[in-house]
Design a protein around this motif. Sequence first.
Motif, PDB file in Angstrom:
ATOM      1  N   GLY A  59       0.795  -1.220   0.000  1.00 54.41           N
ATOM      2  CA  GLY A  59       0.000   0.000   0.000  1.00 54.41           C
ATOM      3  C   GLY A  59       0.820   1.258   0.000  1.00 54.41           C
ATOM      4  N   GLY A  60       0.146   2.382  -0.287  1.00 52.00           N
ATOM      5  CA  GLY A  60       0.775   3.696  -0.220  1.00 52.00           C
ATOM      6  C   GLY A  60       1.966   3.855  -1.139  1.00 52.00           C
ATOM      7  N   ALA A  61       3.013   4.507  -0.620  1.00 49.86           N
ATOM      8  CA  ALA A  61       4.202   4.804  -1.421  1.00 49.86           C
ATOM      9  C   ALA A  61       4.974   3.559  -1.812  1.00 49.86           C
ATOM     10  CB  ALA A  61       5.112   5.757  -0.636  1.00 49.86           C
ATOM     11  N   ALA A  62       4.652   2.409  -1.201  1.00 48.36           N
ATOM     12  CA  ALA A  62       5.366   1.168  -1.501  1.00 48.36           C
ATOM     13  C   ALA A  62       4.840   0.479  -2.752  1.00 48.36           C
ATOM     14  CB  ALA A  62       5.271   0.206  -0.316  1.00 48.36           C
ATOM     15  N   LEU A  63       3.634   0.816  -3.204  1.00 44.83           N
ATOM     16  CA  LEU A  63       3.011   0.104  -4.321  1.00 44.83           C
ATOM     17  C   LEU A  63       3.839   0.135  -5.616  1.00 44.83           C
ATOM     18  CD1 LEU A  63      -0.783   0.912  -3.875  1.00 44.83           C
ATOM     19  CD2 LEU A  63       0.353  -1.315  -3.631  1.00 44.83           C
ATOM     20  N   PRO A  64       4.461   1.283  -5.990  1.00 46.31           N
ATOM     21  CA  PRO A  64       5.273   1.271  -7.217  1.00 46.31           C
ATOM     22  C   PRO A  64       6.432   0.274  -7.162  1.00 46.31           C
ATOM     23  CG  PRO A  64       4.779   3.524  -6.565  1.00 46.31           C
ATOM     24  CD  PRO A  64       4.345   2.647  -5.428  1.00 46.31           C
ATOM     25  N   LEU A  65       6.969   0.025  -5.982  1.00 49.17           N
ATOM     26  CA  LEU A  65       8.058  -0.943  -5.857  1.00 49.17           C
ATOM     27  C   LEU A  65       7.562  -2.341  -6.203  1.00 49.17           C
ATOM     28  CD1 LEU A  65       9.020   1.538  -4.069  1.00 49.17           C
ATOM     29  CD2 LEU A  65      10.370  -0.104  -2.793  1.00 49.17           C
ATOM     30  N   ALA A  66       6.355  -2.676  -5.734  1.00 43.93           N
ATOM     31  CA  ALA A  66       5.783  -3.994  -6.036  1.00 43.93           C
ATOM     32  C   ALA A  66       5.492  -4.122  -7.520  1.00 43.93           C
ATOM     33  CB  ALA A  66       4.513  -4.208  -5.219  1.00 43.93           C
ATOM     34  N   ALA A  67       4.992  -3.049  -8.135  1.00 50.53           N
ATOM     35  CA  ALA A  67       4.671  -3.084  -9.562  1.00 50.53           C
ATOM     36  C   ALA A  67       5.918  -3.358 -10.402  1.00 50.53           C
ATOM     37  CB  ALA A  67       4.020  -1.767  -9.980  1.00 50.53           C
ATOM     38  N   LEU A  68       7.024  -2.719 -10.046  1.00 50.91           N
ATOM     39  CA  LEU A  68       8.275  -2.937 -10.780  1.00 50.91           C
ATOM     40  C   LEU A  68       8.813  -4.344 -10.543  1.00 50.91           C
ATOM     41  CD1 LEU A  68       9.839   0.567 -10.164  1.00 50.91           C
ATOM     42  CD2 LEU A  68       9.306  -0.406 -12.403  1.00 50.91           C
ATOM     43  N   ALA A  69       8.673  -4.838  -9.324  1.00 50.14           N
ATOM     44  CA  ALA A  69       9.116  -6.196  -9.021  1.00 50.14           C
ATOM     45  C   ALA A  69       8.338  -7.215  -9.862  1.00 50.14           C
ATOM     46  CB  ALA A  69       8.942  -6.491  -7.536  1.00 50.14           C
ATOM     47  N   ARG A  70       7.046  -6.943 -10.070  1.00 44.82           N
ATOM     48  CA  ARG A  70       6.235  -7.844 -10.901  1.00 44.82           C
ATOM     49  C   ARG A  70       6.703  -7.834 -12.355  1.00 44.82           C
ATOM     50  NH1 ARG A  70       2.078  -5.749  -7.495  1.00 44.82           N
ATOM     51  NH2 ARG A  70       1.276  -7.401  -6.116  1.00 44.82           N
ATOM     52  N   GLN A  71       7.209  -6.703 -12.819  1.00 49.75           N
ATOM     53  CA  GLN A  71       7.754  -6.644 -14.177  1.00 49.75           C
ATOM     54  C   GLN A  71       9.030  -7.481 -14.299  1.00 49.75           C
ATOM     55  OE1 GLN A  71       8.239  -2.719 -15.925  1.00 49.75           O
ATOM     56  NE2 GLN A  71       6.560  -1.916 -14.680  1.00 49.75           N
ATOM     57  N   LEU A  72       9.809  -7.484 -13.231  1.00 49.08           N
ATOM     58  CA  LEU A  72      11.089  -8.186 -13.249  1.00 49.08           C
ATOM     59  C   LEU A  72      10.910  -9.701 -13.153  1.00 49.08           C
ATOM     60  CD1 LEU A  72      14.089  -7.410 -13.388  1.00 49.08           C
ATOM     61  CD2 LEU A  72      14.120  -7.364 -10.893  1.00 49.08           C
ATOM     62  N   GLY A  73       9.855 -10.137 -12.461  1.00 51.18           N
ATOM     63  CA  GLY A  73       9.651 -11.566 -12.226  1.00 51.18           C
ATOM     64  C   GLY A  73       9.697 -12.432 -13.470  1.00 51.18           C
ATOM     65  N   ARG A 118      16.963  -0.014 -12.361  1.00 46.67           N
ATOM     66  CA  ARG A 118      17.185   1.426 -12.204  1.00 46.67           C
ATOM     67  C   ARG A 118      15.879   2.144 -11.850  1.00 46.67           C
ATOM     68  NH1 ARG A 118      18.190   3.725 -16.575  1.00 46.67           N
ATOM     69  NH2 ARG A 118      18.852   2.121 -18.038  1.00 46.67           N
ATOM     70  N   GLU A 119      14.777   1.704 -12.454  1.00 49.05           N
ATOM     71  CA  GLU A 119      13.467   2.271 -12.094  1.00 49.05           C
ATOM     72  C   GLU A 119      13.123   1.953 -10.636  1.00 49.05           C
ATOM     73  OE1 GLU A 119      10.055   2.038 -14.804  1.00 49.05           O
ATOM     74  OE2 GLU A 119      11.416   1.154 -16.274  1.00 49.05           O
ATOM     75  N   GLN A 120      13.541   0.777 -10.181  1.00 53.35           N
ATOM     76  CA  GLN A 120      13.299   0.417  -8.788  1.00 53.35           C
ATOM     77  C   GLN A 120      14.023   1.392  -7.855  1.00 53.35           C
ATOM     78  OE1 GLN A 120      11.264  -1.148  -6.409  1.00 53.35           O
ATOM     79  NE2 GLN A 120      11.523  -3.003  -7.625  1.00 53.35           N
ATOM     80  N   ILE A 121      15.242   1.735  -8.195  1.00 49.65           N
ATOM     81  CA  ILE A 121      15.989   2.706  -7.401  1.00 49.65           C
ATOM     82  C   ILE A 121      15.266   4.053  -7.414  1.00 49.65           C
ATOM     83  CG2 ILE A 121      18.154   4.002  -7.220  1.00 49.65           C
ATOM     84  CD1 ILE A 121      19.596   1.532  -8.343  1.00 49.65           C
TER      85      ILE A 121
END
Length: 297
Positions: free
Chosen positions: A146-160, A187-190
Amino acid sequence: MPRPLSPARLVLWLLLALAACGPSIPREQVQRANAAYEAVAGRSDAMLANLSVAERRTYLRTLAATGAPRDGDIVVPTVFDPTSAAYFSSVGDPVLTASLRRGMGLVGDYFKLLVMLAEGRPVEEAKGQINALAGSVAGLITVATGGAALPLAALARQLGPLIDGWGRAQNGEELRRLVLEGEPIVREQIAAMQAASTAAYETLTREPMRAVRTTLADNDAARRAAFVQMAEAQVLVADYVVLLDKLAQTLTALAAAVRNPGSPPTLASLSASADSALIQARAAEGAIAILKAGRTP
């Protein structure tokens, strides 16, 4: 005069060559990049430790505002919600802190994989690191809810899905090519971790800011202490963002070196980026001590 290789030995030599991850880069330069990651990750721990405490306090204050029983700073829910366990547990971190910590771990696992490719390590050894990276991706998706953490999960799903393909690589050249395709996402994750710094700063400063505006208006010493606390948070978050910039630059240089292991300009860029990250991380170590001593860092 050396004896020529027998056909059997020649085949064995070719198989060993194919099993390696390709041309290698001088170990000293590669390990410097690895040390840069470790320094940045180590320096981020100070901000994350403070954020974990602040995140719990913010949640408890929000809970109290909804009518949960409280006695001073002690707040207890009337019903225990397992999904909120991280805010009460003595182990682990709440959502934002856990997501940033796991995001850093994901970046570190990708760094280690690039280092293995740069050193020309065996493909099977690199695939072991791929499994570790896959675990970091799954862990980040689990906590970034949730919140500000959601973009990190979205990028992780792309990497999987990309990582799944890396595990099927047949030789070092193919593995190198596939793994480098993941660099833009890392790099987007960073960058997403940097963007989350806004929420981190707001969480870190919420309590002292509230106190300055209300209960500490007539207490100069306590008011000063609250301002120092907010200034410390500002330095911690700012250092975190700047060091992530240095880490991203080092990642770009390391990936370029893996693509072109024999290029002197590329290797020089890798050394410069890694050294800059190391210097900045070491300089950041003393910033809070200087601030607490009453001076500007």
